[in-house]
Scaffold this active site. Sequence first.
Site, PDB file in Angstrom:
ATOM      1  N   ALA A 282       0.852  -1.190   0.000  1.00  0.00           N
ATOM      2  CA  ALA A 282       0.000   0.000   0.000  1.00  0.00           C
ATOM      3  C   ALA A 282       0.886   1.238   0.000  1.00  0.00           C
ATOM      4  O   ALA A 282       2.070   1.177   0.341  1.00  0.00           O
ATOM      5  CB  ALA A 282      -0.913   0.001   1.216  1.00  0.00           C
TER       6      ALA A 282
ATOM      7  N   GLY B 177      -0.624  -5.104   0.969  1.00  0.00           N
ATOM      8  CA  GLY B 177      -1.861  -5.028   0.200  1.00  0.00           C
ATOM      9  C   GLY B 177      -1.792  -5.737  -1.129  1.00  0.00           C
ATOM     10  O   GLY B 177      -2.805  -6.187  -1.663  1.00  0.00           O
TER      11      GLY B 177
ATOM     12  N   GLU C 136      -2.484  -9.292  -0.325  1.00  0.00           N
ATOM     13  CA  GLU C 136      -3.902  -9.347   0.035  1.00  0.00           C
ATOM     14  C   GLU C 136      -4.788  -9.294  -1.199  1.00  0.00           C
ATOM     15  O   GLU C 136      -5.813  -9.983  -1.280  1.00  0.00           O
ATOM     16  CB  GLU C 136      -4.230  -8.213   1.012  1.00  0.00           C
ATOM     17  CG  GLU C 136      -3.639  -8.461   2.400  1.00  0.00           C
ATOM     18  CD  GLU C 136      -3.784  -7.282   3.337  1.00  0.00           C
ATOM     19  OE1 GLU C 136      -4.325  -7.476   4.442  1.00  0.00           O
ATOM     20  OE2 GLU C 136      -3.354  -6.161   2.974  1.00  0.00           O
TER      21      GLU C 136
ATOM     22  N   GLU D 115       3.509  -5.891   7.498  1.00  0.00           N
ATOM     23  CA  GLU D 115       2.880  -4.789   8.225  1.00  0.00           C
ATOM     24  C   GLU D 115       3.360  -4.614   9.658  1.00  0.00           C
ATOM     25  O   GLU D 115       3.491  -3.484  10.147  1.00  0.00           O
ATOM     26  CB  GLU D 115       1.352  -4.963   8.219  1.00  0.00           C
ATOM     27  CG  GLU D 115       0.679  -4.618   6.896  1.00  0.00           C
ATOM     28  CD  GLU D 115       0.656  -5.764   5.914  1.00  0.00           C
ATOM     29  OE1 GLU D 115      -0.032  -5.653   4.889  1.00  0.00           O
ATOM     30  OE2 GLU D 115       1.339  -6.793   6.152  1.00  0.00           O
TER      31      GLU D 115
END
Length: 260
Positions: free
Chosen positions: A66, A112, A115, A135
Amino acid sequence: MNYENILIERENGIAVITINRPTKLNALNKATIEELHKAFKSENEDRSIKVIIITGSGDKAFVAGADISEFANFSIKEGGRLAAQGQEMLFDFVQNLETPVIAAVNGFALGGGLELAMSAHFRIASDNAKMGLPEVSLGVIPGYGGTQRLPQLIGKGRAMEMIMTAGMIDAPTALGYGLVNHVVPQAELLDLAKNIATKITKNSSVAIGKAIQSVNAGFEEGVNGYHTEIRAFGECFGTEDFKEGTTAFLEKRKAEFPGK
């Protein structure tokens, strides 16, 4: 529809969505997530599109994570809203899409990015791919479904280790874990994705959509996947695809299924 951060190519019932932010290693910012939502929604509604492939531009990254700069100063409330909106707009949306989605992971799929790949219905990877959820090294946890989908795909123990260490695994390890279905040289990745997609396009889109719904139901808390399967199985009998499929079988010919 014009997009700034993604590219779309369509051919023979297959749409290839390419995240195109190579200078940012295709990192997911708010604008890209919004564009991806619109693209997946549009391709899903297009009756001629029977499979969607999602990949990243360049040879370094699928999605490297991200865009941290967008949320580094968020409050608790803003952080919660970020995760909720992202899951609803993209990650849950892709998982529950009626059109099958294949993630072609070319290079880094981190945070992300992993994900998003896990939201797809299955994944294939280039031999230089690296995957991880880093993360906790930033003082936060995966917020786009990573703590839920990774254990579902590779088991609780391996998922815990990946999340806690914030480490990356290579493509052969991901294959051994069952996180990806195939590993090929990067030059062959899109060809393999399209070959698999072509096989899918020959089958009933209506039945595939109901199969996706039924498989997903087995992972939803409070939902009986068997009951979902029974209902979806019965609903198939009222479709034109069922009539065509069974008639073609009895007539010893290949079925010609219409679009979605």
